[in-house]
Design a protein around this motif. Structure first.
Motif, PDB file in Angstrom:
ATOM      1  N   GLY A  42      73.222 108.899  19.760  1.00 40.92           N
ATOM      2  CA  GLY A  42      73.551 107.854  18.473  1.00 40.92           C
ATOM      3  C   GLY A  42      73.373 108.452  17.343  1.00 40.92           C
ATOM      4  N   PRO A  43      73.716 107.815  16.184  1.00 39.94           N
ATOM      5  CA  PRO A  43      73.712 108.477  14.700  1.00 39.94           C
ATOM      6  C   PRO A  43      72.284 108.359  14.407  1.00 39.94           C
ATOM      7  CG  PRO A  43      74.264 105.984  14.742  1.00 39.94           C
ATOM      8  CD  PRO A  43      74.517 106.366  16.051  1.00 39.94           C
ATOM      9  N   SER A  44      71.926 109.262  13.705  1.00 39.77           N
ATOM     10  CA  SER A  44      70.413 109.544  13.115  1.00 39.77           C
ATOM     11  C   SER A  44      70.343 109.258  11.682  1.00 39.77           C
ATOM     12  CB  SER A  44      70.133 111.054  13.336  1.00 39.77           C
ATOM     13  OG  SER A  44      71.049 111.969  12.611  1.00 39.77           O
ATOM     14  N   LYS A 170      60.035 128.185  10.322  1.00 43.42           N
ATOM     15  CA  LYS A 170      60.491 126.691  10.977  1.00 43.42           C
ATOM     16  C   LYS A 170      60.275 125.505   9.993  1.00 43.42           C
ATOM     17  CE  LYS A 170      61.109 123.851  14.682  1.00 43.42           C
ATOM     18  NZ  LYS A 170      61.678 123.104  13.877  1.00 43.42           N
ATOM     19  N   THR A 171      61.573 124.870   9.982  1.00 38.67           N
ATOM     20  CA  THR A 171      61.309 123.471   9.326  1.00 38.67           C
ATOM     21  C   THR A 171      61.665 122.197  10.297  1.00 38.67           C
ATOM     22  OG1 THR A 171      63.709 123.883   8.850  1.00 38.67           O
ATOM     23  CG2 THR A 171      62.246 124.689   7.136  1.00 38.67           C
ATOM     24  N   ASN A 172      61.984 121.091   9.834  1.00 39.01           N
ATOM     25  CA  ASN A 172      62.068 120.099  10.561  1.00 39.01           C
ATOM     26  C   ASN A 172      63.378 119.779  11.065  1.00 39.01           C
ATOM     27  OD1 ASN A 172      61.151 117.533  11.870  1.00 39.01           O
ATOM     28  ND2 ASN A 172      61.556 116.095  10.172  1.00 39.01           N
ATOM     29  N   CYS A 173      63.720 120.788  11.742  1.00 30.11           N
ATOM     30  CA  CYS A 173      65.071 120.561  12.627  1.00 30.11           C
ATOM     31  C   CYS A 173      65.030 121.377  13.631  1.00 30.11           C
ATOM     32  CB  CYS A 173      66.240 121.009  11.807  1.00 30.11           C
ATOM     33  SG  CYS A 173      66.219 122.871  11.216  1.00 30.11           S
ATOM     34  N   ASN A 174      65.989 121.014  14.653  1.00 28.42           N
ATOM     35  CA  ASN A 174      65.757 121.796  16.096  1.00 28.42           C
ATOM     36  C   ASN A 174      66.404 123.302  15.912  1.00 28.42           C
ATOM     37  OD1 ASN A 174      67.080 120.748  19.282  1.00 28.42           O
ATOM     38  ND2 ASN A 174      65.438 122.235  18.895  1.00 28.42           N
ATOM     39  N   LEU A 175      65.390 124.221  15.700  1.00 30.78           N
ATOM     40  CA  LEU A 175      65.750 125.696  15.330  1.00 30.78           C
ATOM     41  C   LEU A 175      64.485 126.696  15.757  1.00 30.78           C
ATOM     42  CD1 LEU A 175      67.299 127.836  13.378  1.00 30.78           C
ATOM     43  CD2 LEU A 175      65.875 126.920  11.514  1.00 30.78           C
ATOM     44  N   THR A 192      68.282 130.079  16.550  1.00 26.86           N
ATOM     45  CA  THR A 192      69.294 129.435  17.330  1.00 26.86           C
ATOM     46  C   THR A 192      68.993 128.214  16.884  1.00 26.86           C
ATOM     47  OG1 THR A 192      68.790 130.804  19.019  1.00 26.86           O
ATOM     48  CG2 THR A 192      69.424 128.532  19.717  1.00 26.86           C
ATOM     49  N   TYR A 193      69.992 127.351  16.654  1.00 31.24           N
ATOM     50  CA  TYR A 193      70.156 125.965  16.066  1.00 31.24           C
ATOM     51  C   TYR A 193      70.946 125.013  16.820  1.00 31.24           C
ATOM     52  CZ  TYR A 193      71.425 122.497  12.393  1.00 31.24           C
ATOM     53  OH  TYR A 193      71.758 121.500  11.726  1.00 31.24           O
ATOM     54  N   TYR A 194      70.616 123.728  16.677  1.00 30.40           N
ATOM     55  CA  TYR A 194      71.141 122.606  17.252  1.00 30.40           C
ATOM     56  C   TYR A 194      71.057 121.554  16.433  1.00 30.40           C
ATOM     57  CZ  TYR A 194      72.538 118.624  20.434  1.00 30.40           C
ATOM     58  OH  TYR A 194      73.012 117.680  21.102  1.00 30.40           O
ATOM     59  N   LYS A 195      72.592 120.982  16.187  1.00 26.87           N
ATOM     60  CA  LYS A 195      72.522 119.765  15.184  1.00 26.87           C
ATOM     61  C   LYS A 195      73.050 118.660  16.206  1.00 26.87           C
ATOM     62  CE  LYS A 195      75.503 119.460  12.207  1.00 26.87           C
ATOM     63  NZ  LYS A 195      76.547 118.360  12.318  1.00 26.87           N
ATOM     64  N   ASP A 202      70.430 115.387   7.545  1.00 29.29           N
ATOM     65  CA  ASP A 202      69.141 115.944   7.266  1.00 29.29           C
ATOM     66  C   ASP A 202      68.762 117.177   7.853  1.00 29.29           C
ATOM     67  OD1 ASP A 202      68.603 113.411   5.983  1.00 29.29           O
ATOM     68  OD2 ASP A 202      68.000 112.227   7.703  1.00 29.29           O
ATOM     69  N   SER A 203      69.261 117.236   9.179  1.00 31.05           N
ATOM     70  CA  SER A 203      69.358 118.378   9.754  1.00 31.05           C
ATOM     71  C   SER A 203      69.725 119.789   9.119  1.00 31.05           C
ATOM     72  CB  SER A 203      70.029 118.326  11.250  1.00 31.05           C
ATOM     73  OG  SER A 203      69.826 119.559  11.936  1.00 31.05           O
ATOM     74  N   LEU A 204      71.054 119.596   8.386  1.00 33.10           N
ATOM     75  CA  LEU A 204      71.647 120.519   7.660  1.00 33.10           C
ATOM     76  C   LEU A 204      70.507 120.885   6.474  1.00 33.10           C
ATOM     77  CD1 LEU A 204      75.145 119.623   7.819  1.00 33.10           C
ATOM     78  CD2 LEU A 204      74.021 121.555   9.018  1.00 33.10           C
TER      79      LEU A 204
END
Length: 606
Positions: A42-44, A170-175, A192-195, A202-204
């Motif tokens: 769902g939405p974050s 590394k930052t606070n995203c799936n990367l 390698t990145y996943y949004k 926020d992820s961007l």
């Protein structure tokens, strides 16, 4: 017989997998995994809401929900009656750990130096060696999702390249970031990145922060699933239907500010480009191309089934033994150029084809070609451009149409020596035999072949399809026929990538259970061969076993099969499902129970 026993993962680490539910793609050195059903997130963010299609309340990150790929509507699992165990099975089926043989086959086919993977669904307690064993010779860098379900990325780099992880980026995203050092050239930083959501700003923001830390005098390859379907990459502007235009425009401005160009120009999911390859040195990229998974996902099959049902036949000719079998069968072309085999052999053969296809899907395998039912009707839109009376076909006959596997690399294949040896000796193939036998090529491709044969043997036993194994029947009669492994297996074809396709399945279920030849017991020896053949295998894919046990516990495998096929074959409810089919139900369910009983016996051998 106890059917409540938890199925054993007979393949041990690295060999239990489900079918790929969405295509996997390599983009030069990038591949991604998606699935037929999107599980909640769902939405974050609070900037938009995704409402449940049933209760019309918001589906949030903290709730369990699913997204229908067909209608693109979110639902709460409670609103759809999906229990925790079913939700967990859907979640587990998406994990890369359940797709390992397919991954290994793709590696064997493409031979990549760099693999970039999104939506791994891995947890820290899963060892990297379970996914990439030492003989694959990759160094793997992971960023697992530590809370909730889904997500996870990894980058795998061949050990003949000098690489290291770059945790400071590394930052606070799936990367995840890794650096490749090449003597006399700029370092290559591979991200390698996943949004997970389209509007996850926020992820961007975290992604831009990470990119700003990459040394300026370096080459950047940023790959992954950005979940931005509404960019027209030919002009680099948001599409007219874009719901989050401001965010999209900011994304395009940002990648331009980092001097990045997007290299993927081919749709990667439906008609959208979700998986991107961004680089600041596009001259290093000669081309990008997509490589589909080895077999279609169930969602894709259903989509193509509905598509075929709305098409028009533009060409029809007699079949041959080389293509589509003997007359009265035919070869047809539909208006988009797709070739299909049209089989007109009566209701029971037509039902055998279509029910075998859906049974394979019920068991989570994907190597039976798509089948649809049509009836002959000269005035219908489907048949109006051709004259099937030249084939001596009559009106209102049931015809099964099977998609022709159009692959120039197709070839016949032979029974693997390991399986033949086990059949003749009466000693089943176990994980230990796979690890030690000199008859097996223990490459990923060699092991994957045995796994596919195991699936085929299980399916053929359930449907009593003996045509594929007539050579074993001959060998059994003649006692160790010396040329048996040099003979091609009937109704089985092999692609260059290692995929086995099971074709010509009309002599299954009713035909194989109650056919004329079987009525006078001439089929009995072949049925015994099928039972012996089943007992040559103690290596099965875990999701296949779980699916079989699950449907058997529910009551009747056959009733579930009829229900599934009726959902997608628009003629199914009008078919002449006569009283004989109640006998099929008893036999099929009994054979399913025999398979489970054998698997439980295999457990004792571990």
């Amino acid at each position: 017989m106890p059917l409540s026993t938890t199925p054993l993962d007979l393949l041990r680490a690295g060999m239990g997998l489900s079918q790929v539910k969405r295509p996997w793609y390599f983009y030069t050195a990038c591949w991604s995994v998606n699935a037929q059903i999107e599980l909640n997130p769902g939405p974050s963010t609070s900037k938009s809401q995704y409402l449940c299609g049933h209760c019309e309340e918001e589906v949030t990150w903290t709730q369990k929900g699913i997204l229908c790929d067909t209608c693109e509507q979110w639902y709460h699992t409670d609103c759809q009656g999906i229990g925790d165990s079913t939700y967990d099975r859907l979640s587990d089926s998406r994990s890369i750990k359940n797709k390992i043989p397919d991954l290994h086959q793709l590696i064997q086919q493409v031979k990549p130096d760099i693999i970039s993977c999104t939506e791994t669904w891995l947890k820290p307690d899963i060892q990297t060696s379970e996914i990439f064993p030492k003989d694959l010779n990759f160094q793997v860098f992971r960023d697992d999702r530590t809370s909730g379900q889904g997500g996870g990325v990894l980058t795998a780099i061949s050990k003949h390249l000098i690489s290291q992880e770059e945790p400071e980026l590394k930052t606070n995203c799936n990367l995840s970031w890794a650096k490749i050092t090449i003597k006399g050239a700029k370092d290559i930083y591979i991200g390698t990145y996943y949004k997970p959501h389209e509007n996850d700003e926020d992820s961007l923001t975290e992604l831009w922060s990470s990119l700003s830390k990459v040394p300026q005098d370096s080459t950047i390859w940023l790959l992954g699933d950005f979940n931005l379907p509404d960019i027209d990459w030919s002009s680099e502007v948001p599409k007219s239907k874009c719901r989050f235009k401001e965010m999209y425009e900011d994304f395009i401005d940002r990648i331009n500010s980092f001097n990045l160009q997007q290299m993927v120009k081919i749709p990667t999911r439906n008609e959208n480009i979700l998986d991107l390859f961004l680089t600041n040195f596009p001259s290093l990229v000669q081309c990008t191309k997509t490589i589909p998974c080895l077999g279609l996902s169930f969602r894709k099959c259903i989509s193509r089934t509905r598509y075929f049902q709305g098409q028009v036949v533009t060409y029809l000719t007699n079949s041959s033994r080389r293509v589509c079998g003997r007359p009265p069968d035919a070869v047809i072309n539909i208006e988009d150029g797709t070739v299909m085999c049209a089989k007109n052999r009566g209701i029971y053969s037509a039902n055998g084809e279509v029910l075998t296809f859906y049974l394979s899907r019920l068991l989570r395998t994907n190597n039976v070609p798509i089948v649809i039912h049509v009836r002959t009707n000269a005035t219908s839109n489907f048949w109006r451009h051709v004259n099937y009376s030249t084939l001596s076909w009559e009106e209102n006959q049931l015809v099964s149409l099977i998609e022709w596997i159009n692959d120039s690399s197709l070839s016949k294949t032979r029974l693997p020596p390991l399986i033949y040896n086990a059949f003749m000796k009466g000693e089943p193939i176990t994980a230990n035999i796979i690890n030690t036998s000199k008859l097996l090529d223990r490459t990923p491709a060699g092991i994957a072949e045995i796994v596919q044969w195991g699936n085929m043997i299980l399916l053929d036993f359930l449907t009593a399809h003996s045509d594929r194994h007539v050579n074993l029947h001959i060998a059994d009669e003649k006692s160790k026929h010396p040329r048996i492994t040099s003979n091609f297996t009937r109704n089985l074809i092999h692609t260059q990538e290692g995929k086995l396709w099971l074709i010509d399945n009309e002599r299954t279920l009713y035909q194989s259970f109650f056919g004329i030849k079987c009525a006078n017991n001439t089929c009995l020896p072949r049925r015994k061969v099928l039972e012996r053949l089943l007992k040559t295998i103690c290596v099965f894919q875990k999701p296949v076993v779980e699916a079989l046990m699950h449907h058997l516990r529910k009551g009747s495998v056959f009733k579930t099969l009829l229900s599934l096929s009726a959902s997608y074959q628009f003629l199914e409810n009008n078919l002449e499902i006569d009283d004989e089919y109640s006998l099929i139900e008893d036999i099929l369910d009994n054979r399913a129970a025999k398979v489970v009983y054998w698997i439980q016996n295999c457990q004792k051998r571990i």
